[in-house]
Design an enzyme around this catalytic site. Structure first.
Site, PDB file in Angstrom:
ATOM      1  CG  HIS A 272      -1.987   0.810   0.967  1.00 28.05           C
ATOM      2  ND1 HIS A 272      -2.082   2.431   1.186  1.00 28.05           N
ATOM      3  CD2 HIS A 272      -3.462   0.799   0.615  1.00 28.05           C
ATOM      4  CE1 HIS A 272      -3.110   2.819   1.101  1.00 28.05           C
ATOM      5  NE2 HIS A 272      -3.951   1.920   0.529  1.00 28.05           N
ATOM      6  CG  ASP A 330      -8.721  -4.760  -2.556  1.00 27.93           C
ATOM      7  OD1 ASP A 330      -9.912  -4.471  -1.921  1.00 27.93           O
ATOM      8  OD2 ASP A 330      -8.096  -3.885  -3.160  1.00 27.93           O
TER       9      ASP A 330
HETATM   10  N1  CMC Z   1       4.218  -7.614  -4.844  1.00 20.34           N
HETATM   11  C1  CMC Z   1       5.349  -7.766  -5.067  1.00 20.34           C
HETATM   12  N2  CMC Z   1       6.227  -6.427  -4.832  1.00 20.34           N
HETATM   13  C2  CMC Z   1       5.629  -5.389  -4.481  1.00 20.34           C
HETATM   14  C3  CMC Z   1       4.161  -5.150  -4.372  1.00 20.34           C
HETATM   15  C4  CMC Z   1       3.367  -6.512  -4.479  1.00 20.34           C
HETATM   16  N3  CMC Z   1       2.063  -6.322  -4.106  1.00 20.34           N
HETATM   17  N4  CMC Z   1       3.817  -4.075  -4.115  1.00 20.34           N
HETATM   18  C5  CMC Z   1       5.001  -3.308  -4.174  1.00 20.34           C
HETATM   19  N5  CMC Z   1       6.111  -3.971  -4.460  1.00 20.34           N
HETATM   20  C6  CMC Z   1       7.375  -3.818  -4.552  1.00 20.34           C
HETATM   21  C7  CMC Z   1       7.583  -2.959  -5.775  1.00 20.34           C
HETATM   22  O1  CMC Z   1       7.970  -3.758  -6.682  1.00 20.34           O
HETATM   23  C8  CMC Z   1       8.818  -2.090  -5.248  1.00 20.34           C
HETATM   24  O2  CMC Z   1      10.059  -2.692  -5.193  1.00 20.34           O
HETATM   25  P1  CMC Z   1      11.336  -1.970  -5.390  1.00 20.34           P
HETATM   26  O3  CMC Z   1      11.565  -1.104  -4.480  1.00 20.34           O
HETATM   27  O4  CMC Z   1      12.608  -3.124  -5.340  1.00 20.34           O
HETATM   28  O5  CMC Z   1      11.194  -1.386  -6.863  1.00 20.34           O
HETATM   29  C9  CMC Z   1       8.591  -1.741  -3.573  1.00 20.34           C
HETATM   30  O6  CMC Z   1       7.832  -2.723  -3.263  1.00 20.34           O
HETATM   31  C10 CMC Z   1       7.712  -0.447  -3.518  1.00 20.34           C
HETATM   32  O7  CMC Z   1       6.595  -0.305  -4.253  1.00 20.34           O
HETATM   33  P2  CMC Z   1       5.939   0.623  -5.069  1.00 20.34           P
HETATM   34  O8  CMC Z   1       5.320   0.219  -6.344  1.00 20.34           O
HETATM   35  O9  CMC Z   1       7.002   1.902  -5.073  1.00 20.34           O
HETATM   36  O10 CMC Z   1       4.959   1.077  -3.991  1.00 20.34           O
HETATM   37  P3  CMC Z   1       3.628   2.189  -4.540  1.00 20.34           P
HETATM   38  O11 CMC Z   1       3.471   2.808  -3.182  1.00 20.34           O
HETATM   39  O12 CMC Z   1       3.984   2.853  -5.770  1.00 20.34           O
HETATM   40  O13 CMC Z   1       2.466   0.957  -4.783  1.00 20.34           O
HETATM   41  C11 CMC Z   1       0.596  -0.336  -4.766  1.00 20.34           C
HETATM   42  C12 CMC Z   1       1.358   0.728  -3.907  1.00 20.34           C
HETATM   43  C13 CMC Z   1      -0.549  -0.630  -3.798  1.00 20.34           C
HETATM   44  C14 CMC Z   1       0.028   0.024  -6.374  1.00 20.34           C
HETATM   45  C15 CMC Z   1       1.524  -1.895  -4.994  1.00 20.34           C
HETATM   46  O14 CMC Z   1       1.773  -2.078  -3.446  1.00 20.34           O
HETATM   47  C16 CMC Z   1       0.803  -2.685  -5.717  1.00 20.34           C
HETATM   48  O15 CMC Z   1       0.643  -2.955  -6.706  1.00 20.34           O
HETATM   49  N6  CMC Z   1       0.160  -3.806  -4.914  1.00 20.34           N
HETATM   50  C17 CMC Z   1      -0.657  -4.876  -5.479  1.00 20.34           C
HETATM   51  C18 CMC Z   1      -2.094  -4.299  -5.871  1.00 20.34           C
HETATM   52  C19 CMC Z   1      -3.122  -4.111  -4.950  1.00 20.34           C
HETATM   53  O16 CMC Z   1      -3.157  -4.900  -4.035  1.00 20.34           O
HETATM   54  N7  CMC Z   1      -3.632  -2.823  -4.717  1.00 20.34           N
HETATM   55  C20 CMC Z   1      -4.492  -2.527  -3.723  1.00 20.34           C
HETATM   56  C21 CMC Z   1      -4.341  -1.577  -2.832  1.00 20.34           C
HETATM   57  S1  CMC Z   1      -5.387  -1.226  -1.471  1.00 20.34           S
HETATM   58  C22 CMC Z   1      -6.991  -0.973  -2.244  1.00 20.34           C
HETATM   59  C23 CMC Z   1      -6.886   0.322  -2.672  1.00 20.34           C
HETATM   60  O17 CMC Z   1      -6.776   1.325  -2.321  1.00 20.34           O
HETATM   61  O18 CMC Z   1      -7.637   0.209  -4.037  1.00 20.34           O
END
Ligand code: CMC
Length: 396
Positions: A272, A330
């Site tokens: 998140h 989720d």
């Molecule tokens: N699985 C594997 N790796 C992950 C995941 C995941 N679900 N989420 C983040 N990472 C990694 C990402 O690749 C990055 O790694 P590195 O630092 O090596 O490049 C690190 O963790 C930081 O992640 P980020 O992408 O910079 O984080 P963000 O804040 O931009 O993204 C997120 C947040 C929710 C979009 C992301 O965690 C994600 O895509 N999660 C899966 C989708 C999901 O479950 N979304 C629902 C969110 S809650 C409900 C809502 O608000 O809609």
């Protein structure tokens, strides 16, 4: 250049003042108008939560009765909406149908779209909250070829929705309090989440003075994406895929794939932008998962077992620990919805139904803010400098 702060993804830019929802991502805290989500989920129903988000205070009994009566008065949609639905392919994604039908509501209420008039704003908010369940249930009924079911106003918000989904002319839905309560909890937990992508979309669309139905349709479009509301659908599909490939024994292999950056595979329902300790909604959702599966005699549900095993393994893995990745709401909401009989393709529609109140409360807050301006992000231009248009014969 140098004039503007570069902040892709709004990692550190606050775009508004807001007094609706507070999140402390490090503590895993979520408050609506100051009240912890854990207390609201146990002591209030969804419409009380709506009243709180819209008005800033919890209703007393008389206020609640009046609010419920007002919402229920607006649950029907214009009979002509049926024809709008019938224009869609039966296999259309319900979110595609919702983007269209919610946007179309503005064509029915053009006499109350003056956003400077508080009464117009209030009645639009009520209409949206009241009609979303009707539209979501209609989208489902249309997809399975059954007749639409009209709302029944002697039932609670969630019981009425379940009935519109699961009744048909041959059999009436028998209200099950545990299942209705579970749906109500899903709605409470998803009702608002401060300036997330879809809420920011609603604010940005609304900042131009667009009407609330059009703005909420924009929010629904944004919510559809797999990184946002579409995650519950994606999380359940992921669990089903692992289950098909052999279940718990295949978790190790799956986690290895997630850790391989070239695979493009993410652990859906994990991570998140704001919660970096745990998502308090996920904890409540897991509890609800237990309750619903017990009520339905599905204690051994293989997907729930798989989800818990996957969570445990991920939470002990250095990759997830170092990146502060925890289950989000989720991760478990899909299992609950599946147990309630809601098809996977409708999960994000349920999320939209819940978030409508948050969107409209945030939209209202923005419209009422004397400092409100049209949203207009700047850019750092990285394209070509000025050049002459060459004649066709000289173009490469
Ligand atoms: N699985 C594997 N790796 C992950 C995941 C995941 N679900 N989420 C983040 N990472 C990694 C990402 O690749 C990055 O790694 P590195 O630092 O090596 O490049 C690190 O963790 C930081 O992640 P980020 O992408 O910079 O984080 P963000 O804040 O931009 O993204 C997120 C947040 C929710 C979009 C992301 O965690 C994600 O895509 N999660 C899966 C989708 C999901 O479950 N979304 C629902 C969110 S809650 C409900 C809502 O608000 O809609």
């Amino acid at each position: 250049t140098g004039k503007f702060t570069y902040d892709p993804g709004f990692m550190s830019t606050a775009a508004c003042n807001s007094s609706i929802t507070y999140i402390d991502g490090d503590k895993g805290e979520l408050l609506y108008r100051g009240y912890p989500i854990e207390q609201l989920a146990v002591n209030c129903d969804f419409l009380e939560t709506c009243y709180l988000l819209l008005n800033g205070e919890l209703p007393n009994q008389a206020q609640k009765d009046e609010f419920v009566a007002t919402v229920t008065k607006h649950t029907m949609v214009h009979e002509q909406m049926q024809f709008f639905f019938r224009g869609f392919r039966r296999d259309a994604h319900p979110m595609a149908v919702l983007v269209g039908t919610v946007g179309a509501l503005s064509s029915f209420y053009h006499d109350s779209l003056d956003i400077s008039d508080k009464h117009h704003r209030d009645v639009s908010a009520i209409r949206l909250i009241a009609k979303l369940p009707t539209l979501v249930a209609m989208a489902y009924k249309y997809s399975i070829g059954q007749p639409f079911v009209y709302p029944r106003n002697d039932l609670s918000y969630s019981a009425n929705f379940m009935r519109m989904m699961f009744s048909n002319p041959c059999e009436d839905y028998k209200v099950n309090d545990v299942l209705v309560r579970a749906l109500d909890r899903i709605l409470i937990l998803h009702a608002d989440h401060e300036q997330n992508a879809s809420t920011s979309t609603v604010r940005l669309a609304g900042s131009s003075g667009a009407n609330p139905f059009a703005c909420i349709a924009a929010g629904i479009a944004c919510l559809w994406g797999p990184a946002h509301g579409g995650a519950n659908e994606a999380a359940l599909q992921m669990l089903e895929d692992i289950q098909k490939q052999g279940g718990v024994e295949r978790i190790g292999e799956f986690i290895a794939k997630v850790k391989d950056k070239n695979s493009g595979v993410k652990l859906m329902g994990f991570g998140h932008r704001v919660y970096k300790n745990y998502d308090p909604r996920a904890k409540l959702m897991r509890e609800t998962c237990y309750e619903v599966l017990n009520e339905l005699g599905l204690h051994d549900d293989p997907l729930f077992k798989l989800a818990m095993a996957l969570e445990k393994i991920a939470l002990e893995d250095e990759y997830f620990v170092s990146r502060k990745l925890y289950p989000n709401v989720d991760f478990y909401s899909g299992i609950v919805q599946r147990a309630l009989g809601i098809p996977v393709s409708l999960f994000t529609g349920i999320f939209a139904m819940a978030r409508t109140v948050g969107w409209i409360a945030q939209w209202n807050e923005m419209i009422s803010d004397p400092e409100q301006k049209i949203g207009r992000p700047r850019q750092l231009f990285v394209g070509s400098p000025t050049r002459e248009v060459p004649p066709m014969s000289k173009r490469g």
